[in-house]
Motif scaffolding. Structure first.
Motif, PDB file in Angstrom:
ATOM      1  N   ASN A  51      23.281  56.703  -7.648  1.00 59.46           N
ATOM      2  CA  ASN A  51      24.124  56.365  -8.798  1.00 59.46           C
ATOM      3  C   ASN A  51      24.135  54.897  -9.176  1.00 59.46           C
ATOM      4  O   ASN A  51      24.709  54.518 -10.197  1.00 59.46           O
ATOM      5  N   LYS A  52      23.550  54.022  -8.371  1.00 56.09           N
ATOM      6  CA  LYS A  52      23.473  52.576  -8.655  1.00 56.09           C
ATOM      7  C   LYS A  52      24.849  51.977  -8.941  1.00 56.09           C
ATOM      8  O   LYS A  52      24.995  51.114  -9.820  1.00 56.09           O
ATOM      9  N   GLU A  53      25.849  52.388  -8.200  1.00 56.84           N
ATOM     10  CA  GLU A  53      27.197  51.873  -8.399  1.00 56.84           C
ATOM     11  C   GLU A  53      27.411  50.631  -7.541  1.00 56.84           C
ATOM     12  O   GLU A  53      28.102  50.656  -6.519  1.00 56.84           O
ATOM     13  N   TYR A  54      26.793  49.542  -7.939  1.00 58.04           N
ATOM     14  CA  TYR A  54      26.928  48.248  -7.279  1.00 58.04           C
ATOM     15  C   TYR A  54      26.363  47.192  -8.221  1.00 58.04           C
ATOM     16  O   TYR A  54      25.618  47.488  -9.161  1.00 58.04           O
ATOM     17  N   ASP A  55      26.720  45.946  -7.966  1.00 60.08           N
ATOM     18  CA  ASP A  55      26.051  44.810  -8.604  1.00 60.08           C
ATOM     19  C   ASP A  55      25.082  44.178  -7.613  1.00 60.08           C
ATOM     20  O   ASP A  55      23.936  43.903  -7.935  1.00 60.08           O
ATOM     21  N   LEU A  56      25.600  43.950  -6.400  1.00 63.79           N
ATOM     22  CA  LEU A  56      24.791  43.478  -5.270  1.00 63.79           C
ATOM     23  C   LEU A  56      24.989  44.461  -4.131  1.00 63.79           C
ATOM     24  O   LEU A  56      26.070  45.053  -3.994  1.00 63.79           O
ATOM     25  N   LEU A  57      23.981  44.637  -3.295  1.00 63.58           N
ATOM     26  CA  LEU A  57      24.072  45.571  -2.170  1.00 63.58           C
ATOM     27  C   LEU A  57      23.238  45.033  -1.017  1.00 63.58           C
ATOM     28  O   LEU A  57      22.074  44.655  -1.207  1.00 63.58           O
ATOM     29  N   ILE A  58      23.842  44.962   0.169  1.00 63.90           N
ATOM     30  CA  ILE A  58      23.089  44.518   1.343  1.00 63.90           C
ATOM     31  C   ILE A  58      22.214  45.673   1.833  1.00 63.90           C
ATOM     32  O   ILE A  58      22.697  46.792   2.035  1.00 63.90           O
ATOM     33  N   TYR A  59      20.922  45.380   2.012  1.00 68.19           N
ATOM     34  CA  TYR A  59      19.995  46.386   2.508  1.00 68.19           C
ATOM     35  C   TYR A  59      19.060  45.715   3.498  1.00 68.19           C
ATOM     36  O   TYR A  59      19.142  44.505   3.727  1.00 68.19           O
ATOM     37  N   ARG A  60      18.188  46.520   4.085  1.00 62.43           N
ATOM     38  CA  ARG A  60      17.203  45.965   5.005  1.00 62.43           C
ATOM     39  C   ARG A  60      15.836  46.480   4.612  1.00 62.43           C
ATOM     40  O   ARG A  60      15.700  47.585   4.088  1.00 62.43           O
ATOM     41  N   THR A  61      14.836  45.647   4.839  1.00 63.46           N
ATOM     42  CA  THR A  61      13.487  46.142   4.623  1.00 63.46           C
ATOM     43  C   THR A  61      13.162  47.126   5.720  1.00 63.46           C
ATOM     44  O   THR A  61      13.826  47.176   6.753  1.00 63.46           O
ATOM     45  N   TYR A  62      12.156  47.927   5.481  1.00 58.67           N
ATOM     46  CA  TYR A  62      11.684  48.807   6.539  1.00 58.67           C
ATOM     47  C   TYR A  62      10.917  47.948   7.532  1.00 58.67           C
ATOM     48  O   TYR A  62      10.867  46.720   7.389  1.00 58.67           O
ATOM     49  N   ALA A  63      10.329  48.542   8.514  1.00 60.51           N
ATOM     50  CA  ALA A  63       9.728  47.721   9.551  1.00 60.51           C
ATOM     51  C   ALA A  63       8.300  48.144   9.836  1.00 60.51           C
ATOM     52  O   ALA A  63       7.879  49.260   9.531  1.00 60.51           O
ATOM     53  N   ASP A  64       7.573  47.208  10.401  1.00 67.31           N
ATOM     54  CA  ASP A  64       6.218  47.361  10.934  1.00 67.31           C
ATOM     55  C   ASP A  64       5.301  48.211  10.073  1.00 67.31           C
ATOM     56  O   ASP A  64       4.938  47.816   8.964  1.00 67.31           O
ATOM     57  N   ALA A  65       4.950  49.410  10.507  1.00 63.28           N
ATOM     58  CA  ALA A  65       3.904  50.191   9.839  1.00 63.28           C
ATOM     59  C   ALA A  65       4.265  50.588   8.409  1.00 63.28           C
ATOM     60  O   ALA A  65       3.393  50.928   7.623  1.00 63.28           O
ATOM     61  N   PHE A  66       5.539  50.542   8.045  1.00 62.52           N
ATOM     62  CA  PHE A  66       5.948  50.909   6.697  1.00 62.52           C
ATOM     63  C   PHE A  66       5.810  49.748   5.711  1.00 62.52           C
ATOM     64  O   PHE A  66       6.017  49.915   4.520  1.00 62.52           O
TER      65      PHE A  66
END
Length: 532
Positions: free
Chosen positions: A418-433
């Motif tokens: 739903n994209k109900e945010y202005d900013l959102l803390i996330y993490r990149t995936y890791a290694d092989a991804f």
């Protein structure tokens, strides 16, 4: 009446007999290591061609044809070697001849074909082009198998190293045996471990596989114990009831690291990680759609302070979206934004956002510049203090931030649905991804669908170019262009590169951290120091 000397002799005989019986009855103490897990392993449904169960459980049971090494180096595993056709469409794998499954059944090309047929061309795997583009799998001889694809895709080998759904399972893992559409009944693979015991939401016990083709473990039992609460994991590490915690298997709260770093029973094992924490920016917000505002946010965040003061040096300040521990990421393409609050204020001013009434908050056309910042703490408890630091730093340049802590499911809905945010803390995936899988998932847009995070037609074109490259030289150039564009357009706000971090009991030696988050520790190389 019994004489005193007879009573004493009788007591000695009884004690000696009991000691002998006790000695004969008690076996030598098993060498056991207990690992804290925040979730259940799900091994009773750990079909290699599925997404059921804990990701780190798959490599404990199932080997892959190839393994993913440091900086993306592809290494032999069940395949000793492989040939790739000049057009990149055919992969011929030459298999090891000294392998059998843990139930004694043979490992060969037919077993590989069974596993491939189980995952190939299934809708649930369409996000993996190795599955979507496969046209045939052919047994050449007992230990040779060929996979043919519709087009070249440079990540084929990397994807085949993933923890799921491409690992090799025994045809006897299903009923009827050998049927690629058969019902999964038991996890049977070729690794150093076999399942001995499983109690759902309590623990999973692994023991060494006597038929293992590689170097066998010196440990008798490896137990994954479910400890959902992070503070309980800390106490268990301190009192020695668990031996290992950390990584993606079971996060350790940052505030507890100083207690565990040089504890009476604990130490830390760390290495540079391949993931990063960053802010996703929602360009559906009119203010964020302005590049100058996005650049201002980047200049306003003090990444050095975050790494030093908040995370106590257990990682590095972020520059670009991915750290240079990943393949095809270089320092030249990863320069990022320095901490420069004055530049942030200037850019906001140029974008029309000014502190007109002197209250410390910038405004435009009578509206204050206010952003929501969405996060969750169930998986990442450290995101709360991180968000608070960002909130404080942005306030110093006149941007108000309202924190919204959501429960896990709602958080992922906010990002993916739903994209109900202005900013959102996330993490990149890791290694092989990384980098391609992560970029495709978050920043790639099509005519049919917008990007999940921030995407442009130019960026999608560059991602397509990277996916189609045939050589490392072409690939480096393509990714260099991608990261430079993302930086120039401020498509995200990189924050922090966390180290891979584990708390380990002092009695354990030979702790070798893995090259991937799904094989975080080389479990079979762990040793116990009997002197401690």
């Amino acid at each position: 009446m019994l004489k005193p000397w007879f009573i004493l002799m009788l007591a000695v005989i009884v004690i000696a007999g009991c000691a002998k019986e006790s000695s004969e009855a008690a076996p030598s103490e098993a060498k056991q290591i207990t690992v804290a897990s925040s979730t259940d392993s799900g091994i009773n449904r750990l079909d290699a061609a599925s997404y059921e169960g804990m990701m780190q459980a798959y490599p404990l049971i199932y080997d892959s044809l190839v393994e993913y090494g440091e900086k993306g180096e592809i290494q032999p595993a069940l395949a000793e070697s492989w040939d790739i056709s000049p057009d990149g469409k055919e992969y011929t794998f030459h298999l090891r001849k000294d392998v059998q499954f843990s139930d004694g059944t043979p490992f060969n090309a037919e077993a590989v074909k069974f596993s491939v047929d189980r995952w190939a061309n299934k809708p649930e795997h369409d996000w993996l082009l190795t599955s979507k583009n496969l046209t045939s799998v052919k047994v050449i001889d007992e230990f040779t198998v060929k996979l043919t694809f519709t087009k070249h895709y440079y990540l084929t080998l990397a994807e085949l190293s993933y923890p799921r759904p491409f690992r090799i399972m025994s045809p006897t893992s299903v009923e009827p045996a050998g049927d690629p559409e058969g019902k999964f009944v038991k996890a049977i693979g070729t690794t150093a471990w076999v399942q001995e015991e499983y109690k759902q939401d309590v623990q999973t016990v692994f023991t060494p596989n006597s038929t293992y083709w590689g170097v066998k473990s010196g440990i008798d039992k490896l137990t994954f114990k479910v400890v959902p609460d992070s503070q309980s994991r800390v106490l268990a590490a301190q009192n020695g009831t668990i031996d290992i915690a950390g990584g993606e298997v079971s996060k350790i709260p940052l505030e507890s690291l100083s207690l565990l770093k040089n504890g009476e029973k604990t130490k830390l094992a760390t290495q540079k990680g391949t993931a990063s924490y960053f802010l996703v920016v929602n360009d559906a917000n009119a203010a964020i759609a302005d590049k100058k505002v996005r650049q201002a946010i980047n200049y306003a965040v003090d990444k050095q302070s975050i790494a030093r003061d908040l995370f106590d040096g257990t990682g590095s300040p972020a520059t670009g979206i991915l750290p240079t521990t990943n393949a095809y990421v270089s320092e030249d393409s990863n320069k990022g934004y320095s901490y420069n609050p004055e530049m942030a204020k200037q850019l906001l001013n140029e974008a029309g956002w000014k502190d007109a009434n002197g209250d410390g908050t910038v405004e435009k056309e009578g509206e204050n510049l206010v952003f929501s910042l969405v996060l969750q703490t169930e998986e990442y408890p450290e995101w709360k203090p991180l968000a608070e630091a960002v909130q404080d730093q942005l306030s110093k340049v006149g941007i108000q931030v309202e924190l919204k802590v959501l429960e896990q499911a709602s958080y992922y809905d906010a990002l993916w649905k739903n994209k109900e945010y202005d900013l959102l803390i996330y993490r990149t995936y890791a290694d092989a991804f990384n980098p391609l899988g992560f970029l495709m998932a978050l920043f790639y847009k099509t005519n049919e669908a917008p990007a999940v995070a921030f995407g442009t037609e130019q960026l999608s074109s560059l991602i397509d170019r990277a996916a189609a490259t045939l050589t490392d030289e072409e690939r480096f150039k393509a990714y260099n262009d991608i990261f430079q564009l993302m930086n120039e357009e401020a498509m995200s706000v990189p924050l922090f590169y966390p180290d891979d971090l584990f708390v380990v009991n002092n009695r354990i030696s030979d702790v070798q951290l893995g090259a991937t988050t799904f094989r975080p520790i080389v479990w079979e190389k762990l040793r116990l120091d009997e002197q401690r």
